[in-house]
Design a protein around this motif. Structure first.
Motif, PDB file in Angstrom:
ATOM      1  N   ALA A  63      39.150  46.921  35.305  1.00  0.00           N
ATOM      2  CA  ALA A  63      38.783  45.420  35.674  1.00  0.00           C
ATOM      3  C   ALA A  63      39.404  44.549  36.312  1.00  0.00           C
ATOM      4  O   ALA A  63      39.221  43.770  37.155  1.00  0.00           O
ATOM      5  N   ASP A  64      40.800  44.709  35.836  1.00  0.00           N
ATOM      6  CA  ASP A  64      41.772  43.670  36.420  1.00  0.00           C
ATOM      7  C   ASP A  64      41.885  44.242  37.768  1.00  0.00           C
ATOM      8  O   ASP A  64      42.099  43.016  38.479  1.00  0.00           O
ATOM      9  N   MET A  65      41.821  45.241  38.269  1.00  0.00           N
ATOM     10  CA  MET A  65      41.926  45.771  39.689  1.00  0.00           C
ATOM     11  C   MET A  65      40.738  45.292  40.467  1.00  0.00           C
ATOM     12  O   MET A  65      40.556  44.749  41.519  1.00  0.00           O
ATOM     13  N   PHE A  66      39.456  45.507  39.773  1.00  0.00           N
ATOM     14  CA  PHE A  66      38.216  45.112  40.459  1.00  0.00           C
ATOM     15  C   PHE A  66      38.247  43.663  40.664  1.00  0.00           C
ATOM     16  O   PHE A  66      37.541  43.085  41.631  1.00  0.00           O
ATOM     17  N   ASP A  67      38.814  42.823  39.845  1.00  0.00           N
ATOM     18  CA  ASP A  67      38.770  41.351  40.024  1.00  0.00           C
ATOM     19  C   ASP A  67      39.345  41.051  41.433  1.00  0.00           C
ATOM     20  O   ASP A  67      39.043  39.910  41.897  1.00  0.00           O
ATOM     21  N   VAL A  68      40.150  41.811  42.091  1.00  0.00           N
ATOM     22  CA  VAL A  68      40.935  41.538  43.392  1.00  0.00           C
ATOM     23  C   VAL A  68      40.297  42.305  44.577  1.00  0.00           C
ATOM     24  O   VAL A  68      40.691  41.967  45.632  1.00  0.00           O
ATOM     25  N   ILE A  69      39.343  43.344  44.267  1.00  0.00           N
ATOM     26  CA  ILE A  69      38.699  43.879  45.411  1.00  0.00           C
ATOM     27  C   ILE A  69      37.600  43.046  45.867  1.00  0.00           C
ATOM     28  O   ILE A  69      36.849  42.393  45.110  1.00  0.00           O
ATOM     29  N   GLU A  70      37.540  42.743  47.154  1.00  0.00           N
ATOM     30  CA  GLU A  70      36.664  42.113  47.709  1.00  0.00           C
ATOM     31  C   GLU A  70      34.945  42.553  47.250  1.00  0.00           C
ATOM     32  O   GLU A  70      34.665  43.693  47.466  1.00  0.00           O
ATOM     33  N   GLU A  71      34.229  41.579  46.822  1.00  0.00           N
ATOM     34  CA  GLU A  71      32.785  42.249  46.400  1.00  0.00           C
ATOM     35  C   GLU A  71      31.870  42.613  47.535  1.00  0.00           C
ATOM     36  O   GLU A  71      30.930  43.236  47.407  1.00  0.00           O
ATOM     37  N   ASP A  72      32.310  42.004  48.808  1.00  0.00           N
ATOM     38  CA  ASP A  72      31.341  42.547  49.943  1.00  0.00           C
ATOM     39  C   ASP A  72      32.078  43.730  50.540  1.00  0.00           C
ATOM     40  O   ASP A  72      31.404  44.198  51.624  1.00  0.00           O
ATOM     41  N   ASN A  73      32.953  44.611  49.697  1.00  0.00           N
ATOM     42  CA  ASN A  73      33.223  45.786  50.240  1.00  0.00           C
ATOM     43  C   ASN A  73      32.122  46.762  50.229  1.00  0.00           C
ATOM     44  O   ASN A  73      31.399  46.710  48.997  1.00  0.00           O
ATOM     45  N   GLU A  74      31.718  47.266  51.325  1.00  0.00           N
ATOM     46  CA  GLU A  74      30.475  48.180  51.435  1.00  0.00           C
ATOM     47  C   GLU A  74      30.385  49.513  50.468  1.00  0.00           C
ATOM     48  O   GLU A  74      29.559  49.851  50.150  1.00  0.00           O
ATOM     49  N   ASN A  75      31.459  49.630  49.866  1.00  0.00           N
ATOM     50  CA  ASN A  75      31.647  50.876  48.999  1.00  0.00           C
ATOM     51  C   ASN A  75      31.453  50.542  47.518  1.00  0.00           C
ATOM     52  O   ASN A  75      31.697  51.321  46.591  1.00  0.00           O
ATOM     53  N   MET A  76      31.422  49.250  47.305  1.00  0.00           N
ATOM     54  CA  MET A  76      31.304  48.822  45.863  1.00  0.00           C
ATOM     55  C   MET A  76      30.371  49.483  45.037  1.00  0.00           C
ATOM     56  O   MET A  76      30.323  49.712  43.873  1.00  0.00           O
ATOM     57  N   LYS A  77      28.992  49.449  45.445  1.00  0.00           N
ATOM     58  CA  LYS A  77      27.790  50.240  45.014  1.00  0.00           C
ATOM     59  C   LYS A  77      28.319  51.560  44.623  1.00  0.00           C
ATOM     60  O   LYS A  77      27.804  52.179  43.399  1.00  0.00           O
ATOM     61  N   ASP A  78      29.102  52.306  45.526  1.00  0.00           N
ATOM     62  CA  ASP A  78      29.181  53.787  45.234  1.00  0.00           C
ATOM     63  C   ASP A  78      30.481  53.904  44.144  1.00  0.00           C
ATOM     64  O   ASP A  78      30.263  54.847  43.445  1.00  0.00           O
ATOM     65  N   TYR A  79      31.294  53.102  44.259  1.00  0.00           N
ATOM     66  CA  TYR A  79      32.305  52.766  43.013  1.00  0.00           C
ATOM     67  C   TYR A  79      31.492  52.798  41.522  1.00  0.00           C
ATOM     68  O   TYR A  79      31.798  53.595  40.506  1.00  0.00           O
ATOM     69  N   LEU A  80      30.540  51.934  41.580  1.00  0.00           N
ATOM     70  CA  LEU A  80      29.932  51.667  40.211  1.00  0.00           C
ATOM     71  C   LEU A  80      28.908  52.827  39.862  1.00  0.00           C
ATOM     72  O   LEU A  80      28.859  53.312  38.787  1.00  0.00           O
ATOM     73  N   ALA A  81      28.340  53.647  40.994  1.00  0.00           N
ATOM     74  CA  ALA A  81      27.466  54.764  40.614  1.00  0.00           C
ATOM     75  C   ALA A  81      28.131  55.887  40.217  1.00  0.00           C
ATOM     76  O   ALA A  81      27.471  56.532  39.496  1.00  0.00           O
TER      77      ALA A  81
END
Length: 454
Positions: A63-81
């Motif tokens: 979570a600490d790392m995900f706080d700094v990753i841009e939320e508009d990164n197109e791969n975010m959905k894939d990361y969660l999935a």
């Protein structure tokens, strides 16, 4: 060894640890890195490598790392999935609320409901409270993780509250003072708490001149307030001054970046952030604008054909068509950029429509006069015909003035009508300037035809 090379070597060692299942070595190396570097390493991994990371790291560490990753990164959905749903839900719970909301907003409603149902009830409730705010408002970018105290307590008790809430608060540099109804009364800084005696009352120290933003304010206006006052955070309130959350400077940096990209996309007539799309998809996004501009360009071609007889009689006129249209188009794009920027920065009281238009017309006249006089001399000596030079110079003067007027008038009119002025794109202004420039050029040339052909 430079920093980039050192970081690449660190990434290589981490990747080796993953591949050889050296969990302890991986955790030590990974957690020693800055969270931004952690995010860069994580995003460089292949799918199967990220699955190992989830086994090596706790949801809190991720979570600490995900706080700094841009939320508009197109791969975010894939990361969660690719995470186990319970793991992903716990990670979202450990993120700062505003960042978790931004991430969830990239998903569909069914997926959002799934993760919320797996979260702790209190965390899910906080996230739900923020999800209903409209996009691009103060409410959509604020966080509910802040520190608040009451006026009738001492510095000692306030420090006690601060110590217990600092771990989950997004910032502790500002502590907000509220009453029993949670209405905002004032603000006190961390420095004030440190330098004053323990028995001093908060009411004696707090500043009642606290600036806040409304939950429905546009994020661009909030960013402007940060820019004007150099704040690290701003409280967000409702119509009754109830403290709902805070907006922090790191979120405003993202807003400024997003707004700049949006404005530039409008000026360019294409989404400049679509850098990773395949060629066919990218082309499908750009074609509507290009086809529209093609038809507008056909108007210019039709207009030139209307003056075909004039050109055939004085073929020298054809030499200067692109010169005049190109210069006028450049002037119009300059005026457009200045107008959009001025609209973004101007206060309501300074945003005088007539004065701004008059200023741009005057600017167009001055630049047109200088440019026109320059081309008058060049053509006059080059062709040995100062009447022709006068025609070209006069056309240049008028074309630049009209282009400047269009470049400033169109975005200002769009702003008055409630549209984003940045969508008055550069290609549109340039194509429009081509049309008006050709009309001006041949109209002036037809008036002086008999003089420069003599």
């Amino acid at each position: 060894m430079d920093e980039n090379q050192e970081l690449e070597e660190q990434f290589a060692l981490l990747l080796k640890d993953l591949q050889e299942n050296n969990i302890q070595e991986f955790r030590e190396r990974f957690l020693e890195m800055h969270i931004y570097e952690q995010g860069q390493f994580y995003q460089s991994l292949a799918d199967e490598e990220r699955l190992i990371v989830y086994a090596y790291l706790s949801p809190k560490e991720l979570a600490d790392m995900f706080d700094v990753i841009e939320e508009d990164n197109e791969n975010m959905k894939d990361y969660l999935a690719e995470m186990r749903p319970s793991y992903a839900a716990e990670m979202l719970s450990e993120m700062y609320t505003d960042n978790a909301v931004d991430l969830l907003n990239t998903l569909d409603k069914k997926q959002i409901a799934k993760y919320l149902s797996l979260m702790d009830t209190e965390d899910a409730s906080e996230i739900k409270d923020l999800l209903h705010y409209e996009d691009d408002t103060a409410g959509s970018i604020m966080t509910t993780e802040y520190v608040s105290i009451v006026a009738n307590q001492t510095v000692r008790s306030a420090m006690y509250v601060l110590k217990h809430e600092a771990d989950v608060a997004e910032t502790i540099y500002y502590i907000y003072v509220v009453n029993q109804e949670n209405q905002l009364l004032g603000v006190i800084s961390l420095r004030d708490l440190i330098v004053n005696e323990d028995d001093t009352m908060i009411a004696e120290l707090m500043s009642e001149r606290v600036l806040s933003v409304h939950v429905g304010d546009d994020q661009e206006d909030v960013a402007q307030t940060f820019r004007d006052y150099d704040f690290l955070a701003l409280p967000v309130t409702d119509y009754d001054d109830h403290l709902l959350g805070i907006v922090t400077v790191d979120d405003i940096i993202d807003v400024i970046d997003d707004e700049a990209a949006s404005d530039y996309s409008g000026l360019a007539g294409v989404n400049v952030e679509e850098v990773s799309e395949n060629p066919l998809k990218a082309a499908s996004r750009r074609l509507p604008w290009l086809i529209t501009l093609l038809f507008l360009g056909m108007s210019t071609a039709t207009l030139i054909s209307h003056y075909e007889a004039l050109v055939s009689e004085a073929s020298i006129l054809a030499v200067f068509i692109s010169l005049i249209t190109g210069t006028a188009g450049n002037a119009g794009t300059q005026s457009l950029a200045v107008a959009v920027r001025r609209l973004a920065l101007a206060d309501e009281k300074d945003n005088n429509f007539v004065r701004l238009i008059f200023s741009e017309v005057l600017t167009g006249l001055v630049t047109g006069l200088v440019t026109g006089f320059t081309i008058f001399l060049i053509v006059g000596f080059w062709q040995g015909n100062f009447i022709l030079g006068f025609v070209i110079g006069m056309a240049m003067l008028c074309a630049i003035t009209v282009a400047n007027l269009a470049g400033s008038l169109i975005p200002m009119l769009m702003d008055k009508l409630g549209f984003d002025p940045a969508v008055a794109s550069g290609p549109f202004i340039t194509t429009l300037s081509d049309l008006t420039s050709v009309l001006i050029y041949f109209s002036i040339a037809s008036l002086f035809m008999s003089y420069f052909l003599a």
